[in-house]
Design a protein around this motif. Structure first.
Motif, PDB file in Angstrom:
ATOM      1  N   TYR A 187      -7.355   6.029   1.915  1.00 14.81           N
ATOM      2  CA  TYR A 187      -5.949   5.885   2.310  1.00 14.81           C
ATOM      3  C   TYR A 187      -5.628   6.547   3.650  1.00 14.81           C
ATOM      4  O   TYR A 187      -4.729   6.110   4.364  1.00 14.81           O
ATOM      5  CB  TYR A 187      -5.045   6.458   1.215  1.00 14.81           C
ATOM      6  CG  TYR A 187      -5.070   5.668  -0.072  1.00 14.81           C
ATOM      7  CD1 TYR A 187      -5.167   4.275  -0.042  1.00 14.81           C
ATOM      8  CD2 TYR A 187      -4.997   6.288  -1.310  1.00 14.81           C
ATOM      9  CE1 TYR A 187      -5.189   3.532  -1.209  1.00 14.81           C
ATOM     10  CE2 TYR A 187      -5.022   5.553  -2.491  1.00 14.81           C
ATOM     11  CZ  TYR A 187      -5.121   4.178  -2.431  1.00 14.81           C
ATOM     12  OH  TYR A 187      -5.142   3.439  -3.587  1.00 14.81           O
ATOM     13  N   LEU A 196      -3.196  -6.510  -3.806  1.00  8.16           N
ATOM     14  CA  LEU A 196      -3.223  -5.055  -3.923  1.00  8.16           C
ATOM     15  C   LEU A 196      -2.522  -4.546  -5.178  1.00  8.16           C
ATOM     16  O   LEU A 196      -2.991  -3.613  -5.819  1.00  8.16           O
ATOM     17  CB  LEU A 196      -2.591  -4.412  -2.687  1.00  8.16           C
ATOM     18  CG  LEU A 196      -3.411  -4.449  -1.389  1.00  8.16           C
ATOM     19  CD1 LEU A 196      -2.633  -3.819  -0.256  1.00  8.16           C
ATOM     20  CD2 LEU A 196      -4.736  -3.726  -1.575  1.00  8.16           C
ATOM     21  N   TYR A 227       0.830  -1.210   0.000  1.00  2.00           N
ATOM     22  CA  TYR A 227       0.000   0.000   0.000  1.00  2.00           C
ATOM     23  C   TYR A 227       0.863   1.258   0.000  1.00  2.00           C
ATOM     24  O   TYR A 227       0.599   2.231  -0.718  1.00  2.00           O
ATOM     25  CB  TYR A 227      -0.929  -0.063   1.218  1.00  2.00           C
ATOM     26  CG  TYR A 227      -1.316   1.256   1.829  1.00  2.00           C
ATOM     27  CD1 TYR A 227      -2.011   2.211   1.100  1.00  2.00           C
ATOM     28  CD2 TYR A 227      -1.002   1.535   3.159  1.00  2.00           C
ATOM     29  CE1 TYR A 227      -2.377   3.417   1.685  1.00  2.00           C
ATOM     30  CE2 TYR A 227      -1.365   2.727   3.740  1.00  2.00           C
ATOM     31  CZ  TYR A 227      -2.043   3.673   2.997  1.00  2.00           C
ATOM     32  OH  TYR A 227      -2.397   4.855   3.576  1.00  2.00           O
ATOM     33  N   VAL A 274      -7.954   0.256   2.141  1.00  2.00           N
ATOM     34  CA  VAL A 274      -7.079   0.460   0.980  1.00  2.00           C
ATOM     35  C   VAL A 274      -7.831   0.131  -0.304  1.00  2.00           C
ATOM     36  O   VAL A 274      -7.781   0.876  -1.294  1.00  2.00           O
ATOM     37  CB  VAL A 274      -5.799  -0.409   1.089  1.00  2.00           C
ATOM     38  CG1 VAL A 274      -5.020  -0.379  -0.230  1.00  2.00           C
ATOM     39  CG2 VAL A 274      -4.917   0.095   2.221  1.00  2.00           C
TER      40      VAL A 274
END
Length: 552
Positions: A520, A225, A118, A515
């Motif tokens: 964020y 992700l 992330y 996320v």
């Protein structure tokens, strides 16, 4: 005759049997249920290999296997290449701020990998800070953080410290006279490392490489992700098991069995090679740090500081973004605590769950690890040897696979545990027990049996001797292992993502969810809280053990 029977059925035999029964219920039974599901197809539940034929019959499926092996092998090799000189330099060269650097290395390895993923999105993503800076100022593009290269980068920086910790322990066992002899024969610098040191630490490198391989193979959050179409086995298992179009439990189970077979094969190969190359070392004169000068000193500091800067950068940037002002999902100029307020308002239950579930699991971890650590060292029998092997199985079984196995086993009455806090605690306990077992067993090895024999000779019972003499001496090792188990529990994602419900979600689940949703700021706040808990836990570990580093 009766006394002999009583001896056979002493307290420790019953405890060993009880723990084996527990493992049979929460580990062996779920894995059998997983295996059964993988070979069952159709409404009649007949034996079938259809799921395996399906997997190897379509490139989309077996391509995920090749992708996983590609990432895992690349991460393992890169981690070994980076960790070996890092450990060697930290052992042989006086590095400024070494104590603090070791703590930073450890912190970088303890944070969940997906937090690193992330963070790198924020830095090198399509709208990342570094990406925008390079494009606007220098009109240059940046490497694509998505796909194979991004996953490899994140996992390598995350897992290199694991091999580093293994090697730090091994290098302390090398006698300095061997290095002095090598230097007298003209081996210096890199040649000494390659020709003399590395052959001595091959078993340790293999052990560390195995752990990295298993962790990289099992990682779910990072490829989920930043994979962007680069499918890996954990992601494929998750998608097949929990699908919006209706999951296929049998197919997910079949893929899980394939993953277990791969992991077990690699484990057995590593054990075979290690056993053939294993030997014991006892350093009468351990390696001592030397104060270097000139180019060697400069390059050593550049290498150490450079690696640590890259490894810790994701955590530092996440902490920084947690204090930025946000407008909706967008970061704006200025600083505030808004993200933390929103985090407590929206997912405060996840923070509470993390502590409640984690602390409950740790209680069971400590109790079980104390008994296993003691019987596997002091009461060597076929039963305790079997217990020692069973307790290490979670090292081999990936988290997502374990999660599916638990759901398949406990998803119907009378063993209906799915969706409950109990199944979360069970998963935490069986997956994180090995850390505390190893530290408990290690400290039992250091306690002389004569101490217990003296207590018995004075008339103390077995139970009294253990509770009054042995247990207090075991406590430091048990606590240090429990702290490491705790750190890994609060960062657990791959199993929890399969097992959680709205009432049992943890901070890692909340971070991952935020996320994915693009929140964020909240994700950064929660990540910062996780990092803070990790740092505090490690500081407690150092305080209680008197150590300044963690070597495995």
């Amino acid at each position: 005759m009766v006394s002999n029977l009583a001896k056979k059925r002493d307290m420790w035999s019953l405890i060993t049997l009880g723990i084996i029964v527990i493992y049979a219920f929460v580990l062996v039974f779920p894995l059998i249920a997983l295996l059964k599901e993988s070979f069952t197809a159709g409404k009649d539940g007949a034996f079938s290999m259809d799921y395996f034929f399906k997997f190897f019959g379509k490139k989309y499926y077996y391509g995920a296997l090749f992708n996983s092996m590609k990432v895992t092998v690349a991460v393992t090799i890169a981690s070994v290449i980076l960790a070996t000189p890092l450990a060697y330099i930290m052992t042989t060269v006086k590095i400024k701020g070494k104590i603090y650097l070791q703590i930073l290395i450890l912190i970088s390895s303890m944070a969940p990998p997906f937090i690193g993923a992330y963070s790198w999105i924020l830095l090198l993503g399509r709208n990342g800070v570094v990406t925008n800076f390079m494009r606007d100022v220098f009109h240059l593009g940046t490497p694509d953080i998505y796909g194979f290269l991004g996953i490899t980068l994140v996992l390598t920086l995350q897992l290199t410290p694991l091999i580093y910790m293994f090697l730090m322990g091994a290098l302390k066992s090398i006698d300095n006279s061997l290095l002095e002899a090598a230097e007298s024969m003209g081996y210096t610098g890199i040649s000494k490392l390659v020709k003399v040191v590395m052959p001595l630490i091959v078993p340790t490198i293999l052990a560390g490489a195995l752990m990295v391989f298993m962790r990289a193979l099992a990682d779910f959050g990072t490829p989920m992700l930043i994979g962007e179409g680069f499918m890996t086995l954990p992601v494929l298992i998750f998608n097949e098991f929990i699908s919006e179009m209706g999951g296929n439990d049998g197919f997910a189970a079949a893929i899980s069995v394939i993953v277990i077979i791969i992991a077990l094969t690699i484990f057995l190969i590593q054990k075979y090679i290690s056993n053939r190359k294993s030997f014991s070392m006892n350093a009468l004169h351990p390696i001592k740090e030397k104060k270097e000068s000139g180019m060697k000193n400069f390059l050593s500091h550049v290498y150490v500081y450079g690696f640590i800067a890259l490894a810790i950068l994701p955590q530092l940037y996440v902490v920084y973004t947690a204090f930025l002002k946000t407008s909706g999902r967008i970061f704006v100029k200025g600083y505030s605590l808004d993200s933390f307020r929103q985090a407590f308002d929206r997912v405060g239950d996840a923070i509470l769950n993390t502590f409640m579930l984690g602390l409950t699991a740790i209680v069971f971890v400590v109790i079980i690890a104390i008994f296993i650590g003691y019987v596997t060292v002091r009461k060597r029998t076929s039963a305790t040897n079997a217990l020692d092997v069973i307790s290490m199985v979670p090292y081999i079984v990936p988290g997502s696979v374990m999660g599916i196995a638990l759901l398949l086993a406990f998803n119907s009455k009378p063993l209906l545990l799915s969706g409950t806090a109990a199944i979360m605690v069970i998963s935490f306990v069986i997956r994180r027990l090995p850390y505390t077992i190893r530290s408990s067993a290690a400290i039992v090895h250091q306690i002389s049996p004569s101490v217990e024999e003296a207590s018995a000779s004075l008339g103390a019972s077995t139970l009294k001797t253990f509770t009054r003499i042995t247990l207090p001496m075991m406590i430091p090792g048990v606590i240090s292992g429990a702290i490491l188990s705790w750190v890994t529990i609060i960062s657990e994602l791959s199993t929890s993502i399969i097992l959680y419900t709205a009432k049992t979600r943890t901070m890692t689940i909340a971070v991952y969810t935020e996320v994915v949703r693009g929140n964020y700021g909240i994700a950064a706040a929660l990540s910062t809280i996780l990092i803070a808990i990790t740092i505090i836990s490690l500081l407690i570990f150092f305080k209680l053990t008197g150590q300044k580093e963690v070597s495995i």
